[in-house]
Design a protein around this motif. Structure first.
Motif, short mmCIF file in Angstrom:
data_model
loop_
_atom_site.label_atom_id
_atom_site.label_comp_id
_atom_site.label_asym_id
_atom_site.label_seq_id
_atom_site.Cartn_x
_atom_site.Cartn_y
_atom_site.Cartn_z
N GLY A 18 0.70 -1.14 -0.07
CA GLY A 18 -0.09 -0.11 -0.14
C GLY A 18 0.77 1.12 0.11
N ALA A 19 2.06 1.37 1.04
CA ALA A 19 2.68 2.37 0.49
C ALA A 19 3.38 2.80 -0.46
CB ALA A 19 4.02 1.84 2.43
N ALA A 20 4.22 1.59 -1.46
CA ALA A 20 4.72 1.74 -2.56
C ALA A 20 4.07 2.32 -3.35
CB ALA A 20 5.02 -0.27 -3.20
N ALA A 21 2.68 1.67 -3.88
CA ALA A 21 1.21 1.81 -4.67
C ALA A 21 0.73 3.81 -4.17
CB ALA A 21 -0.11 1.10 -4.27
N PHE A 22 0.75 3.61 -3.12
CA PHE A 22 0.72 5.53 -2.61
C PHE A 22 1.84 5.87 -3.26
CE2 PHE A 22 2.21 9.16 0.07
CZ PHE A 22 0.79 9.49 0.37
N ARG A 23 2.78 6.64 -1.92
CA ARG A 23 4.15 6.99 -3.49
C ARG A 23 4.69 7.11 -4.89
NH1 ARG A 23 7.11 8.68 0.25
NH2 ARG A 23 9.33 8.84 -0.89
N ALA A 24 3.73 5.75 -5.51
CA ALA A 24 4.16 5.73 -7.04
C ALA A 24 3.04 7.29 -7.79
CB ALA A 24 3.95 4.34 -7.67
N GLU A 25 1.73 6.66 -6.71
CA GLU A 25 0.82 7.45 -7.04
C GLU A 25 1.42 8.79 -7.14
OE1 GLU A 25 -2.89 9.17 -8.68
OE2 GLU A 25 -2.01 6.82 -8.92
N LEU A 26 1.97 9.74 -5.90
CA LEU A 26 2.74 10.73 -5.40
C LEU A 26 3.51 11.64 -6.96
CD1 LEU A 26 2.82 13.26 -3.50
CD2 LEU A 26 4.46 11.83 -2.45
N ARG A 27 4.18 10.11 -6.74
CA ARG A 27 4.74 10.89 -7.60
C ARG A 27 4.39 11.14 -9.37
NH1 ARG A 27 7.74 6.80 -5.33
NH2 ARG A 27 7.52 5.06 -7.22
N ARG A 28 3.58 10.82 -9.64
CA ARG A 28 2.96 10.36 -10.82
C ARG A 28 1.99 11.40 -10.75
NH1 ARG A 28 1.52 4.61 -11.06
NH2 ARG A 28 0.20 4.70 -9.56
N PHE A 29 1.38 11.96 -9.33
CA PHE A 29 0.83 13.29 -9.36
C PHE A 29 1.42 14.69 -9.35
CE2 PHE A 29 -0.32 16.59 -6.03
CZ PHE A 29 -1.49 17.02 -6.81
N LEU A 30 3.23 14.37 -8.98
CA LEU A 30 3.60 15.56 -8.51
C LEU A 30 3.81 15.31 -10.41
CD1 LEU A 30 6.29 14.48 -6.10
CD2 LEU A 30 4.40 16.53 -6.06
N ARG A 31 4.61 14.26 -11.34
CA ARG A 31 4.82 14.89 -12.82
C ARG A 31 3.60 15.27 -13.36
NH1 ARG A 31 5.35 9.31 -14.04
NH2 ARG A 31 2.76 9.40 -14.75
N ARG A 32 2.26 14.84 -13.21
CA ARG A 32 1.09 15.49 -14.11
C ARG A 32 1.11 16.55 -13.68
NH1 ARG A 32 -1.74 9.43 -13.39
NH2 ARG A 32 -2.11 10.95 -10.97
N THR A 33 1.24 17.07 -12.77
CA THR A 33 1.52 18.27 -12.17
C THR A 33 1.92 19.54 -13.25
OG1 THR A 33 -0.14 17.70 -9.87
CG2 THR A 33 1.78 20.06 -10.27
N GLU A 34 3.32 18.69 -12.72
CA GLU A 34 4.50 19.43 -13.67
C GLU A 34 4.16 19.80 -15.50
OE1 GLU A 34 8.66 18.70 -13.88
OE2 GLU A 34 8.20 18.06 -11.22
N THR A 35 3.64 19.35 -16.16
CA THR A 35 2.48 19.07 -17.34
C THR A 35 1.79 19.87 -17.81
OG1 THR A 35 3.86 16.45 -17.76
CG2 THR A 35 2.25 17.24 -19.03
N ALA A 36 0.54 19.53 -16.50
CA ALA A 36 -0.26 20.63 -16.78
C ALA A 36 0.24 22.21 -16.40
CB ALA A 36 -1.41 19.86 -15.56
N LEU A 37 1.31 22.19 -15.67
CA LEU A 37 0.90 23.96 -14.88
C LEU A 37 2.02 24.61 -16.28
CD1 LEU A 37 2.13 23.16 -11.46
CD2 LEU A 37 -0.50 24.25 -12.62
N ALA A 38 3.09 23.62 -16.30
CA ALA A 38 3.86 23.89 -17.90
C ALA A 38 2.50 24.99 -18.45
CB ALA A 38 4.43 22.80 -18.07
N GLU A 39 1.64 24.33 -18.76
CA GLU A 39 0.50 24.55 -19.98
C GLU A 39 0.10 26.62 -19.23
OE1 GLU A 39 -2.28 21.95 -21.25
OE2 GLU A 39 -0.97 20.65 -21.36
#
Length: 141
Positions: A18-39
């Motif tokens: 569960g912790a690994a899945a959460f951390r993976a989702e957090l990394r995905r969130f941060l990466r998608r945040t960078e992409t969305a904000l760049a726009e």
């Protein structure tokens, strides 16, 4: 640790997964945040600054922002300086205490914040779902 087949070990492994899945989702969130904000022309740090300003009612001191953002005062000062150069925030000296700097959102900052916030609605929902992990097991150790 206990034998591989014990319920305690299984609970620990489940919690670890569960912790690994959460951390993976957090990394995905941060990466998608960078992409969305760049726009929107915002960096993640600048976006955090604008969110903190909006949450504080549209205006905050450098010290308040340092506390909200969990950053050192000098780092916030530099972040605000760059945000002001980008036209999304404005610095003014307090009329009551000239040592205090107030930071406000500009109309452009408000516009970009709203665009970024809306663009990340689905990402926040996915992260919230990932946060709904079961409570940690009592593993001892």
């Amino acid at each position: 640790m206990a034998d591989l087949n014990t319920p305690l070990r299984n609970a620990w492994l489940g919690e670890l997964e569960g912790a690994a899945a959460f951390r993976a989702e957090l990394r995905r969130f941060l990466r998608r945040t960078e992409t969305a904000l760049a726009e929107t022309g915002l960096t993640p740090r600048r976006y955090d600054l604008l969110i903190a300003l909006r949450a504080a009612g549209g205006e905050a001191t450098i010290n308040n922002l340092a506390s909200l953002l969990q950053m050192r005062q000098n780092a916030v000062t530099e972040l605000v300086k760059r945000a002001e150069a980008a036209g999304v925030a404005r610095r003014t000296r307090s009329t009551r205490d000239r040592r205090v700097v107030n930071v406000t959102l500009t109309p452009e900052g408000e516009r970009r914040l709203r665009r970024g916030f809306e663009a990340l609605r689905g990402e926040r929902a996915a992260l919230a779902e990932a946060l709904a992990l079961p409570a940690p097991a009592s593993v001892g150790g």
